[in-house]
Design a protein around this motif. Structure first.
Motif, PDB file in Angstrom:
ATOM      1  N   THR A 147       0.848  -1.188   0.000  1.00  0.00           N
ATOM      2  CA  THR A 147       0.000   0.000   0.000  1.00  0.00           C
ATOM      3  C   THR A 147       0.882   1.235   0.000  1.00  0.00           C
ATOM      4  OG1 THR A 147      -1.803  -1.103   1.190  1.00  0.00           O
ATOM      5  CG2 THR A 147      -1.740   1.296   1.289  1.00  0.00           C
ATOM      6  N   ILE A 148       0.615   2.148  -0.935  1.00  0.00           N
ATOM      7  CA  ILE A 148       1.407   3.371  -1.080  1.00  0.00           C
ATOM      8  C   ILE A 148       0.478   4.579  -1.066  1.00  0.00           C
ATOM      9  CG2 ILE A 148       2.959   4.688  -2.575  1.00  0.00           C
ATOM     10  CD1 ILE A 148       4.285   2.243  -1.400  1.00  0.00           C
ATOM     11  N   THR A 149       0.866   5.600  -0.323  1.00  0.00           N
ATOM     12  CA  THR A 149       0.133   6.867  -0.309  1.00  0.00           C
ATOM     13  C   THR A 149       1.058   7.973  -0.786  1.00  0.00           C
ATOM     14  OG1 THR A 149      -1.248   6.173   1.546  1.00  0.00           O
ATOM     15  CG2 THR A 149      -1.126   8.529   1.099  1.00  0.00           C
ATOM     16  N   ALA A 150       0.662   8.685  -1.848  1.00  0.00           N
ATOM     17  CA  ALA A 150       1.456   9.810  -2.341  1.00  0.00           C
ATOM     18  C   ALA A 150       1.362  10.970  -1.361  1.00  0.00           C
ATOM     19  CB  ALA A 150       0.965  10.237  -3.713  1.00  0.00           C
ATOM     20  N   ALA A 151       2.472  11.662  -1.156  1.00  0.00           N
ATOM     21  CA  ALA A 151       2.484  12.797  -0.237  1.00  0.00           C
ATOM     22  C   ALA A 151       1.681  13.961  -0.801  1.00  0.00           C
ATOM     23  CB  ALA A 151       3.924  13.219   0.034  1.00  0.00           C
ATOM     24  N   LYS A 152       1.222  14.836   0.077  1.00  0.00           N
ATOM     25  CA  LYS A 152       0.467  16.010  -0.349  1.00  0.00           C
ATOM     26  C   LYS A 152       1.334  16.948  -1.186  1.00  0.00           C
ATOM     27  CE  LYS A 152      -2.564  15.961   3.693  1.00  0.00           C
ATOM     28  NZ  LYS A 152      -3.044  16.727   4.863  1.00  0.00           N
ATOM     29  N   LEU A 153       0.681  17.696  -2.077  1.00  0.00           N
ATOM     30  CA  LEU A 153       1.359  18.683  -2.917  1.00  0.00           C
ATOM     31  C   LEU A 153       2.503  18.058  -3.698  1.00  0.00           C
ATOM     32  CD1 LEU A 153       1.476  21.628  -0.340  1.00  0.00           C
ATOM     33  CD2 LEU A 153      -0.236  21.217  -2.096  1.00  0.00           C
ATOM     34  N   SER A 154       2.293  16.865  -4.197  1.00  0.00           N
ATOM     35  CA  SER A 154       3.352  16.140  -4.896  1.00  0.00           C
ATOM     36  C   SER A 154       2.797  15.535  -6.172  1.00  0.00           C
ATOM     37  CB  SER A 154       3.912  15.045  -3.987  1.00  0.00           C
ATOM     38  OG  SER A 154       4.931  14.332  -4.633  1.00  0.00           O
ATOM     39  N   HIS A 155       3.632  14.741  -6.851  1.00  0.00           N
ATOM     40  CA  HIS A 155       3.216  14.027  -8.052  1.00  0.00           C
ATOM     41  C   HIS A 155       2.498  12.732  -7.656  1.00  0.00           C
ATOM     42  CE1 HIS A 155       5.671  16.612 -10.607  1.00  0.00           C
ATOM     43  NE2 HIS A 155       6.675  16.441  -9.744  1.00  0.00           N
ATOM     44  N   PRO A 156       1.722  12.169  -8.585  1.00  0.00           N
ATOM     45  CA  PRO A 156       1.256  10.793  -8.369  1.00  0.00           C
ATOM     46  C   PRO A 156       2.463   9.866  -8.238  1.00  0.00           C
ATOM     47  CG  PRO A 156       0.105  11.821 -10.206  1.00  0.00           C
ATOM     48  CD  PRO A 156       1.242  12.735  -9.855  1.00  0.00           C
ATOM     49  N   VAL A 157       2.293   8.795  -7.487  1.00  0.00           N
ATOM     50  CA  VAL A 157       3.384   7.844  -7.287  1.00  0.00           C
ATOM     51  C   VAL A 157       2.974   6.489  -7.861  1.00  0.00           C
ATOM     52  CG1 VAL A 157       4.818   6.627  -5.610  1.00  0.00           C
ATOM     53  CG2 VAL A 157       4.204   9.019  -5.219  1.00  0.00           C
ATOM     54  N   THR A 158       3.750   5.998  -8.832  1.00  0.00           N
ATOM     55  CA  THR A 158       3.515   4.678  -9.411  1.00  0.00           C
ATOM     56  C   THR A 158       4.599   3.725  -8.919  1.00  0.00           C
ATOM     57  OG1 THR A 158       2.477   5.579 -11.394  1.00  0.00           O
ATOM     58  CG2 THR A 158       3.321   3.335 -11.536  1.00  0.00           C
ATOM     59  N   THR A 159       4.178   2.581  -8.390  1.00  0.00           N
ATOM     60  CA  THR A 159       5.132   1.576  -7.895  1.00  0.00           C
ATOM     61  C   THR A 159       4.832   0.226  -8.525  1.00  0.00           C
ATOM     62  OG1 THR A 159       3.710   1.201  -5.961  1.00  0.00           O
ATOM     63  CG2 THR A 159       5.566   2.706  -5.686  1.00  0.00           C
ATOM     64  N   GLN A 160       5.864  -0.596  -8.589  1.00  0.00           N
ATOM     65  CA  GLN A 160       5.765  -1.925  -9.203  1.00  0.00           C
ATOM     66  C   GLN A 160       6.234  -2.982  -8.205  1.00  0.00           C
ATOM     67  OE1 GLN A 160       8.666  -1.116 -12.194  1.00  0.00           O
ATOM     68  NE2 GLN A 160       7.188  -0.345 -13.694  1.00  0.00           N
ATOM     69  N   LEU A 161       5.566  -4.119  -8.207  1.00  0.00           N
ATOM     70  CA  LEU A 161       6.082  -5.281  -7.486  1.00  0.00           C
ATOM     71  C   LEU A 161       6.974  -6.046  -8.460  1.00  0.00           C
ATOM     72  CD1 LEU A 161       5.804  -7.002  -4.773  1.00  0.00           C
ATOM     73  CD2 LEU A 161       4.475  -8.542  -6.210  1.00  0.00           C
ATOM     74  N   VAL A 162       8.231  -6.242  -8.083  1.00  0.00           N
ATOM     75  CA  VAL A 162       9.224  -6.817  -8.983  1.00  0.00           C
ATOM     76  C   VAL A 162       9.791  -8.097  -8.380  1.00  0.00           C
ATOM     77  CG1 VAL A 162      11.377  -6.405 -10.236  1.00  0.00           C
ATOM     78  CG2 VAL A 162       9.808  -4.506  -9.800  1.00  0.00           C
ATOM     79  N   VAL A 163       9.781  -9.182  -9.170  1.00  0.00           N
ATOM     80  CA  VAL A 163      10.371 -10.456  -8.759  1.00  0.00           C
ATOM     81  C   VAL A 163      11.526 -10.760  -9.695  1.00  0.00           C
ATOM     82  CG1 VAL A 163      10.002 -12.925  -8.396  1.00  0.00           C
ATOM     83  CG2 VAL A 163       8.164 -11.307  -7.888  1.00  0.00           C
ATOM     84  N   ASN A 164      12.742 -10.671  -9.168  1.00  0.00           N
ATOM     85  CA  ASN A 164      13.951 -10.918  -9.973  1.00  0.00           C
ATOM     86  C   ASN A 164      13.955 -10.124 -11.280  1.00  0.00           C
ATOM     87  OD1 ASN A 164      15.420 -12.668  -8.274  1.00  0.00           O
ATOM     88  ND2 ASN A 164      15.954 -13.954 -10.026  1.00  0.00           N
TER      89      ASN A 164
END
Length: 244
Positions: free
Chosen positions: A158-175
């Motif tokens: 679970t990821i929450t982008a900080a206020k007054l910032s850009h959207p945050v995109t994250t990936q689950l990476v396996v090897n």
């Protein structure tokens, strides 16, 4: 004749060790798991003996015309017999389809979270620094889980982008392979000057992981900038995983 017998025994042993899942394990592991299986059967036999003994005494009492059964100097009512069978002699967990009980397998689970708001560059792993480990697979310093056991795993983050910032995109990476992607919108965007609350995003992935492979949550957006992730008493950014 002796040579022929030796060859026959060798073929028999090879077939015996390759026709079952237990036979594919090292000798010490096979002995440990067979010992566990024998212990389960021993517990089951004792449990059944206790149950049969209680039922026999109760049936004798019923046949004599009583609602209670005599057990030495004490008597058991129907309700007491039921409680004995339900509570005192609980059945052990038995193997399913010939497999050894799951407790023989190592328990693998972890939960980690960010202790404070933090900025990350693209391709950086999110270093969830506060850890509750049920195994030694997750390393907080680099934010990476290494599987010690091959199998099917569940991962959630679970990821929450900080206020007054850009959207945050994250990936689950396996090897190095992307298995899941989520995006958390910032509280304020260039087209919205009034905040509308927090926008955490959660991803869940079920995937096969080989022993020795690495699993992490990686930032992928925005390119050329930084991603500000919020994690505090109001919104906590987390990473968890466990072996099925």
């Amino acid at each position: 004749m002796a040579a022929t017998l030796s060859v026959f025994l060798l073929v028999f042993i090879l077939k015996s060790t390759t026709c079952s899942p237990v036979g594919q394990l090292p000798v010490e592991s096979r002995l440990d798991q067979l010992e566990i299986g024998a212990e389960v059967q021993y517990e089951r036999t004792n449990d059944l003996k206790q149950r049969i003994s209680v039922l026999e005494k109760f049936v004798v009492g019923m046949l004599s015309g009583n609602n209670i059964s005599q057990t030495g100097n004490s008597a058991l009512s129907k309700e007491e017999v039921g409680k004995l069978l339900e509570n005192n002699y609980s059945m052990p967990i038995l193997p399913v389809n010939g497999a050894l009980r799951q407790s023989a397998a190592p328990k693998v689970a972890f939960h980690a979270y960010l202790s404070q708001d933090q900025d990350f560059h693209p391709q950086n792993s999110v270093t969830f620094d506060q850890v509750m480990n049920f195994s030694s697979g997750y390393t907080a310093g680099i934010g990476v889980f290494q599987a010690a056991t091959t199998g099917a795993y569940v991962f959630t983050w679970t990821i929450t982008a900080a206020k007054l910032s850009h959207p945050v995109t994250t990936q689950l990476v396996v090897n190095g392979q992307i298995k899941g992607v989520i995006t958390s919108e910032s509280d304020v965007t260039p087209t919205d000057v009034t905040g509308s609350g927090n926008h955490p995003a959660t991803g869940v992935v079920v995937t096969h992981v080989e022993a020795g492979q690495y699993v992490s949550v990686r930032v992928s957006y925005p390119q050329g900038g930084t991603s500000s992730i919020q994690s505090n008493t109001l919104n906590r950014s987390t990473f968890s995983g466990w072996l099925l």
